[in-house]
Design an enzyme around this catalytic site. Structure first.
Site, PDB file in Angstrom:
ATOM      1  N   TYR A 199       0.810  -1.211   0.000  1.00 44.39           N
ATOM      2  CA  TYR A 199       0.000   0.000   0.000  1.00 44.39           C
ATOM      3  C   TYR A 199       0.849   1.268   0.000  1.00 44.39           C
ATOM      4  CZ  TYR A 199      -4.092  -2.906   1.109  1.00 44.39           C
ATOM      5  OH  TYR A 199      -5.107  -3.845   1.077  1.00 44.39           O
ATOM      6  N   LYS A 226       3.444 -15.416   2.483  1.00 40.33           N
ATOM      7  CA  LYS A 226       3.442 -16.181   1.238  1.00 40.33           C
ATOM      8  C   LYS A 226       4.901 -16.445   0.855  1.00 40.33           C
ATOM      9  CE  LYS A 226       1.113 -18.156  -2.139  1.00 40.33           C
ATOM     10  NZ  LYS A 226       0.432 -19.455  -1.896  1.00 40.33           N
ATOM     11  N   ASP A 262      -3.028 -18.237   1.744  1.00 38.05           N
ATOM     12  CA  ASP A 262      -4.168 -18.920   1.142  1.00 38.05           C
ATOM     13  C   ASP A 262      -4.711 -20.000   2.076  1.00 38.05           C
ATOM     14  OD1 ASP A 262      -1.715 -20.138   0.743  1.00 38.05           O
ATOM     15  OD2 ASP A 262      -2.127 -20.778  -1.309  1.00 38.05           O
ATOM     16  N   ASP A 274      -5.363  -6.779   5.921  1.00 34.71           N
ATOM     17  CA  ASP A 274      -6.566  -6.090   5.477  1.00 34.71           C
ATOM     18  C   ASP A 274      -7.650  -7.111   5.129  1.00 34.71           C
ATOM     19  OD1 ASP A 274      -8.350  -4.201   4.577  1.00 34.71           O
ATOM     20  OD2 ASP A 274      -7.164  -3.571   2.857  1.00 34.71           O
ATOM     21  N   ASP A 318     -10.964  -8.771   7.869  1.00 36.97           N
ATOM     22  CA  ASP A 318     -12.368  -8.667   7.453  1.00 36.97           C
ATOM     23  C   ASP A 318     -13.023 -10.042   7.417  1.00 36.97           C
ATOM     24  OD1 ASP A 318     -12.231  -5.958   7.253  1.00 36.97           O
ATOM     25  OD2 ASP A 318     -12.498  -5.845   5.094  1.00 36.97           O
TER      26      ASP A 318
END
Length: 399
Positions: A182, A233, A265, A289, A293
């Site tokens: 980001y 990852k 994942d 992020d 959620d």
């Protein structure tokens, strides 16, 4: 309420960010930066950033609740409302005016509602409301975002997961907030050798950025169940390879915490398959992020969950994790409980006024025990209410 707020009982959040190296079992020590206004003064300044959509509605409720709870404990709270997000774009032409950031930095804590909306979706990137959110996080230096996801006994039936899967879930997601893709550079648009338009971003972390968020996460895990899962990852991304290397190295400072690693994942799958296996999760900005959620929906509603963002010094930023929900704005449908609980986190961990925070937490618990529900958490046999849920919290705080 206590079920959602058991984590970090003994230590202000900012103490975690400043803790540095500590041997196993060392007691947490308050630091000079833990609370910017002395407890003896019992007077604090709070910057309110209502933002867009339902933001002004839920912040107005939280402000009233803060005032009542503070007055009950002899605490003076001084509020200053500032523009941010789409509201700032409309009034000042930028998503984060300089005066808003200055006011936030000068205050003891910041309470944010929500930002964004369809109206500004097609703006250029620097004129999007979300850019204001990224900029205030960077401007305040709040690199650690803590998001609890706890399934309350009163709301277990609101979860989309089977009761036996959701019941008893109590997860804290520690998300790195000011680095990664980001914020990484280079970023932008270009053209490849075939003349095709391209877009590119950079996922980049320094060892220091990883080390500091890892220490916060280990401290959080130490005060919870003693288990930390680092999500990355590392089988594909070099940035994740460094992440895993540094988190593993920091683990030697916390031998009392059990560290595990999981690919993102797999973590996304395991959160819905067997969420109770997780206690504390630490991960980078973009993975955090998404996963926070996902974890929030296990609880039944994103409208129930607060968050806190803190840095090495200065005020913390407290906000509900839900979005601006412009489709229900102004219709008395918004659930203010996440913002009310964010206000409780502000009192407890931002200002150190734990007694007032406990009043709010107890009021929310009692309100839910009495069967009052907004639409997002309503189930047959409960009482459907809108803003009236605020009045129920007031009644409980005053009792």
């Amino acid at each position: 309420h206590s079920a959602m707020m058991t984590q970090l009982q003994a230590t202000p959040l900012r103490t975690l960010a400043l803790s540095g190296r500590r041997g196993a079992g060392a007691a947490a020590r308050p630091t000079a930066g833990s609370v910017r206004c002395s407890a003896a003064a019992r007077s604090y300044s709070i910057t309110l950033l209502p933002g867009d959509g339902i933001g002004p509605e839920v912040v107005a409720v939280a402000k009233d609740v803060l005032s009542v709870a503070g007055s009950k404990e002899g605490v003076e709270l001084r509020f200053r409302e500032m523009l941010m997000g789409g509201a700032a774009l409309d009034a000042a032409g930028v998503p984060l005016p300089d005066e808003t950031l200055a006011a936030a930095r000068a205050s003891d804590a910041i309470l944010l509602g929500a930002i964004g909306g369809y109206k500004w979706d097609n703006n250029e990137k620097h004129l999007k409301p979300e850019t204001g959110l990224l900029n205030i996080r960077a401007g305040l230096g709040v690199f650690a975002n803590l998001r609890p996801a706890t399934v309350l006994p009163q709301l277990v039936d609101a979860s989309t997961l089977k009761k036996e899967v959701a019941e008893g879930v109590d997860i804290m997601v520690v998300r790195e907030l000011t680095g990664g893709i980001y914020f990484g550079k280079p970023r932008g648009f270009g053209t490849n050798d075939k003349g095709e338009e391209t877009g590119f971003n950079t996922e980049i972390y320094s060892a220091a950025e990883i080390d500091r968020i890892a220490r916060v996460a280990f401290e959080v895990a130490r005060k919870r169940g003693g288990k930390l899962c680092s999500v990355d990852k590392a089988n594909v991304l070099e940035a994740s390879m460094l992440w895993r290397k540094r988190v593993t190295a920091i683990a030697s400072e916390f031998p009392d915490v059990e560290l595990s690693h999981m690919y993102v994942d797999n973590a996304a799958m395991q959160l819905v398959r067997n969420p109770k296996q997780f206690d504390t999760i630490v991960t980078n900005n973009i993975f955090g992020d998404i996963l926070s959620d996902e974890a929030s929906m296990i609880t039944g509603s994103i409208g129930m969950l607060p968050s806190a963002s803190v840095g090495e010094s200065g005020p913390g930023l407290f906000e509900p994790i839900h979005g601006s929900a412009p489709d229900i704005a102004g219709q008395d449908k918004a659930n203010p409980l996440a913002t009310i609980l964010s206000a409780a986190m502000l009192l407890k961990y931002g200002l150190g006024v734990e007694s007032a925070a406990k009043r709010i937490e107890a009021a929310v618990t009692e309100t839910l025990d009495n069967g009052f529900r907004t639409g997002d958490i309503y189930s047959p046999g409960t009482n459907y209410v809108g803003r009236e849920i605020e009045c129920r919290c007031f009644c409980q705080i005053n009792n």
